[in-house]
Design a protein around this motif. Structure first.
Motif, PDB file in Angstrom:
ATOM      1  N   LEU A 264       8.123  -1.052   6.586  1.00 27.48           N
ATOM      2  CA  LEU A 264       8.256   0.127   5.757  1.00 27.48           C
ATOM      3  C   LEU A 264       8.954  -0.293   4.473  1.00 27.48           C
ATOM      4  CD1 LEU A 264       7.948   3.203   5.513  1.00 27.48           C
ATOM      5  CD2 LEU A 264      10.205   3.411   6.573  1.00 27.48           C
ATOM      6  N   GLY A 265       8.513   0.219   3.330  1.00 19.21           N
ATOM      7  CA  GLY A 265       9.115  -0.164   2.059  1.00 19.21           C
ATOM      8  C   GLY A 265       9.104   0.972   1.061  1.00 19.21           C
ATOM      9  N   VAL A 266       9.564   0.663  -0.123  1.00 18.35           N
ATOM     10  CA  VAL A 266       9.589   1.605  -1.235  1.00 18.35           C
ATOM     11  C   VAL A 266       9.087   0.869  -2.473  1.00 18.35           C
ATOM     12  CG1 VAL A 266      11.048   3.040  -2.710  1.00 18.35           C
ATOM     13  CG2 VAL A 266      11.560   2.850  -0.271  1.00 18.35           C
ATOM     14  N   LEU A 267       8.166   1.482  -3.181  1.00 20.57           N
ATOM     15  CA  LEU A 267       7.680   0.922  -4.434  1.00 20.57           C
ATOM     16  C   LEU A 267       8.355   1.670  -5.577  1.00 20.57           C
ATOM     17  CD1 LEU A 267       5.709  -0.991  -5.919  1.00 20.57           C
ATOM     18  CD2 LEU A 267       4.091   0.908  -5.938  1.00 20.57           C
ATOM     19  N   LEU A 268       9.002   0.923  -6.456  1.00 21.13           N
ATOM     20  CA  LEU A 268       9.670   1.483  -7.633  1.00 21.13           C
ATOM     21  C   LEU A 268       8.937   0.980  -8.859  1.00 21.13           C
ATOM     22  CD1 LEU A 268      13.298   0.583  -6.526  1.00 21.13           C
ATOM     23  CD2 LEU A 268      12.181   2.787  -6.247  1.00 21.13           C
TER      24      LEU A 268
ATOM     25  N   VAL B 138       0.871  -1.173   0.000  1.00 17.34           N
ATOM     26  CA  VAL B 138       0.000   0.000   0.000  1.00 17.34           C
ATOM     27  C   VAL B 138       0.910   1.226   0.000  1.00 17.34           C
ATOM     28  CG1 VAL B 138      -1.775   1.287   1.245  1.00 17.34           C
ATOM     29  CG2 VAL B 138      -1.799  -1.221   1.271  1.00 17.34           C
ATOM     30  N   THR B 139       0.787   2.060  -1.029  1.00 16.76           N
ATOM     31  CA  THR B 139       1.664   3.225  -1.149  1.00 16.76           C
ATOM     32  C   THR B 139       1.127   4.402  -0.355  1.00 16.76           C
ATOM     33  OG1 THR B 139       0.553   3.893  -3.188  1.00 16.76           O
ATOM     34  CG2 THR B 139       2.546   2.546  -3.407  1.00 16.76           C
ATOM     35  N   ARG B 140       2.042   5.312  -0.034  1.00 17.28           N
ATOM     36  CA  ARG B 140       1.724   6.536   0.704  1.00 17.28           C
ATOM     37  C   ARG B 140       2.425   7.702   0.011  1.00 17.28           C
ATOM     38  NH1 ARG B 140      -1.742   3.906   3.424  1.00 17.28           N
ATOM     39  NH2 ARG B 140      -1.195   2.943   5.378  1.00 17.28           N
ATOM     40  N   GLY B 141       1.696   8.764  -0.241  1.00 13.77           N
ATOM     41  CA  GLY B 141       2.299   9.974  -0.780  1.00 13.77           C
ATOM     42  C   GLY B 141       2.678   9.859  -2.244  1.00 13.77           C
ATOM     43  N   PRO B 142       3.286  10.929  -2.762  1.00 17.86           N
ATOM     44  CA  PRO B 142       3.638  10.958  -4.185  1.00 17.86           C
ATOM     45  C   PRO B 142       4.930  10.197  -4.484  1.00 17.86           C
ATOM     46  CG  PRO B 142       4.356  12.973  -3.119  1.00 17.86           C
ATOM     47  CD  PRO B 142       3.606  12.177  -2.073  1.00 17.86           C
TER      48      PRO B 142
ATOM     49  N   GLN C  53       8.245   5.529  -4.317  1.00 19.73           N
ATOM     50  CA  GLN C  53       7.105   5.915  -3.500  1.00 19.73           C
ATOM     51  C   GLN C  53       7.149   5.131  -2.187  1.00 19.73           C
ATOM     52  OE1 GLN C  53       3.452   5.242  -5.619  1.00 19.73           O
ATOM     53  NE2 GLN C  53       2.354   6.776  -4.426  1.00 19.73           N
ATOM     54  N   ILE C  54       7.023   5.838  -1.071  1.00 19.13           N
ATOM     55  CA  ILE C  54       7.001   5.191   0.240  1.00 19.13           C
ATOM     56  C   ILE C  54       5.797   4.254   0.301  1.00 19.13           C
ATOM     57  CG2 ILE C  54       6.726   5.589   2.736  1.00 19.13           C
ATOM     58  CD1 ILE C  54       9.434   6.408   1.663  1.00 19.13           C
TER      59      ILE C  54
END
Length: 164
Positions: free
Chosen positions: A149-153, A90-94, A125-126
């Motif tokens: 916590l992760g990062v979506l690329l 689930v992404t958060r922010g831009p 994206q966080i």
């Protein structure tokens, strides 16, 4: 010195060996501002990628089956012999422009260690990532299930340099 694990599902659309899916996971070390990885778990759904990864970068690739959630949801699963990994993101922010540089240290069959520079460029994206491990995999002591916590690329360019 910081220690943590990094994992990622990757869908390669265009590579010298064709398109394929990949799961990689690594216990990680950050020391003196340098990010070092050794990849003990890397699974793909392509025999060509398996052979190329082993031959060129000493990556211990194995075969796996991959599945994705219906369109609009970010959920992926990989299954190999004796293990499975499922993630829901689930992404958060831009998304923001990002450049990531790491160094892989892999061991060849002859016992020598090679270093491989890796650069990744593109929007990041966080995210919150829920990880589920099935079948009691051997890597469960360092790749932990639960929320992280992760990062979506998405749409990034990845470059593996020549081993030295």
């Amino acid at each position: 010195m910081a220690r943590f694990a990094v994992a990622g599902f990757v869908r390669y659309h265009a590579t010298p060996v064709g398109s394929y899916d990949e799961l990689l996971a690594s216990p990680t070390l950050v020391r003196g501002g340098l990010w070092r990885l050794h990849v003990p778990l890397i699974a793909v759904d392509s025999l060509t990628s398996l052979h190329a990864g082993r031959a060129h970068w000493a990556l211990p690739k194995s075969l796996a089956e991959f599945s994705a959630a219906p369109a609009g949801r970010c959920s992926l699963e990989a299954r190999g012999v004796g293990w499975s990994v499922r993630v829901a993101v689930v992404t958060r922010g831009p998304a923001v422009p990002a450049v990531l540089r790491v160094s892989l240290a892999q061991v060849r069959a002859a016992g020598d260690v090679i270093t491989i520079p890796v650069t990744c460029r593109g929007p990041a994206q966080i995210a919150r990532v829920a990880v589920t491990l099935g079948d009691a995999p051997s890597f469960a002591d360092w790749l932990r299930p639960g929320r992280h916590l992760g990062v979506l690329l998405r749409g990034v360019r990845l470059r593996l340099g020549s081993p030295s």
